[in-house]
Scaffold this active site. Structure first.
Site, mmCIF file in Angstrom:
data_model
loop_
_atom_site.group_PDB
_atom_site.id
_atom_site.type_symbol
_atom_site.label_atom_id
_atom_site.label_comp_id
_atom_site.label_asym_id
_atom_site.label_seq_id
_atom_site.Cartn_x
_atom_site.Cartn_y
_atom_site.Cartn_z
ATOM 1 N N ASP A 7 34.693 62.183 54.026
ATOM 2 C CA ASP A 7 36.169 62.136 53.444
ATOM 3 C C ASP A 7 37.062 62.211 54.606
ATOM 4 O O ASP A 7 36.933 62.159 55.689
ATOM 5 C CB ASP A 7 36.419 63.467 52.799
ATOM 6 C CG ASP A 7 37.709 63.723 52.463
ATOM 7 O OD1 ASP A 7 38.436 62.755 51.653
ATOM 8 O OD2 ASP A 7 38.345 64.973 52.391
ATOM 9 N N ASP A 9 41.286 62.974 54.285
ATOM 10 C CA ASP A 9 42.107 64.141 54.595
ATOM 11 C C ASP A 9 41.474 65.697 54.773
ATOM 12 O O ASP A 9 40.588 66.017 53.858
ATOM 13 C CB ASP A 9 43.129 64.158 53.150
ATOM 14 C CG ASP A 9 44.315 63.702 53.418
ATOM 15 O OD1 ASP A 9 44.615 63.047 54.614
ATOM 16 O OD2 ASP A 9 45.166 63.474 52.528
#
Length: 246
Positions: A7, A9
């Protein structure tokens, strides 16, 4: 592992912030060992400013990087010194219009429409419509304080879902809700990655900060991929160090 997926963020970098220098160093070392994929609800412009600007990788390493903006509805690879879009699965103009209209009404009805936001509240990412409650450029501290329990986002998802039965509505980042074609989530993106690379799911590792049930990384875990949960980019650094030492 033959590929490591992340991922973006709060996994590789603070939300909407550039890759920290130490993370750039770690990712370059990892890319020298195995291919790396980054999959996020953000668009490619966010990947450029948040990931690539701080990565400072040589072309030979960039060619081992798989980029999957908007949960894998876009897929880009580095070829001949540029990022080529392998595919893009865009929403139709009619779907976008309905999603934006429904979001606007629902956010106002719930009192979640910010009158003085930091940037745009609703963004058309072509393959995804994203609602950012405080605006796209909201500071990290404000974003973390806005909905610490996730109740506001959950209420918005509950209100929107019946109004958009042909689309998928789910919580995204700390202040965001994403609308995509039905069935699109990060597990969808990971399945597309398997198709593109030929690497079996069990030979991949996904690392994310929202692998808890209800988190936007959870579908990958639920679909059976090997996963590793982290509490922030600093913990991801430790995980990468472990992978490099293995």
């Amino acid at each position: 592992m033959r590929l490591v997926a992340f991922d973006l963020d709060d996994t590789l970098a603070p939300s909407k912030s550039e890759l920290p220098p130490s993370m750039g160093t770690a990712l370059r070392s990892l890319l020298a060992r195995v291919p790396v994929c980054v999959i996020s609800g953000g668009n490619f412009a966010q990947f450029e400013s948040q990931l690539l600007a701080g990565l400072n990788a040589e072309e030979v390493l960039l060619e081992r990087l798989h980029l999957m903006p908007t949960c894998g509805t876009q897929y880009l690879r580095r070829q001949q010194g540029r990022w080529d879009q392998v595919y893009e699965e865009a929403l139709s103009p009619e779907q976008k219009q309905r999603a934006i209209a429904a979001l606007t009404v629902a956010a106002h009805d719930l009192g979640l429409w910010e009158t003085d936001p930091w940037g745009d509240i609703i963004e058309d990412r072509h393959t995804q419509i994203t609602f950012s409650a405080l605006g796209q450029q909201a500071p990290l501290a404000a974003k973390k304080a806005w909905d610490p329990t996730g109740e506001k986002k959950a209420a918005l998802v509950r209100l929107l879902s019946p109004a958009l039965p042909d689309l998928e509505v789910r919580g995204g980042g700390s202040t965001s809700v994403d609308i995509t074609a039905r069935g699109v989530d990060k597990a969808y993106g990971m399945r597309k990655l398997v198709e593109q690379t030929g690497i079996a799911p069990e030979r991949m590792l996904f690392i994310g900060d929202r692998l808890d049930e209800g988190g936007n990384d959870y579908p990958v875990k639920a679909a059976g991929w090997p996963t590793r949960a982290v509490g922030g980019w600093e913990e991801t650094l430790t995980v990468i160090e472990e992978l490099l030492a293995d």
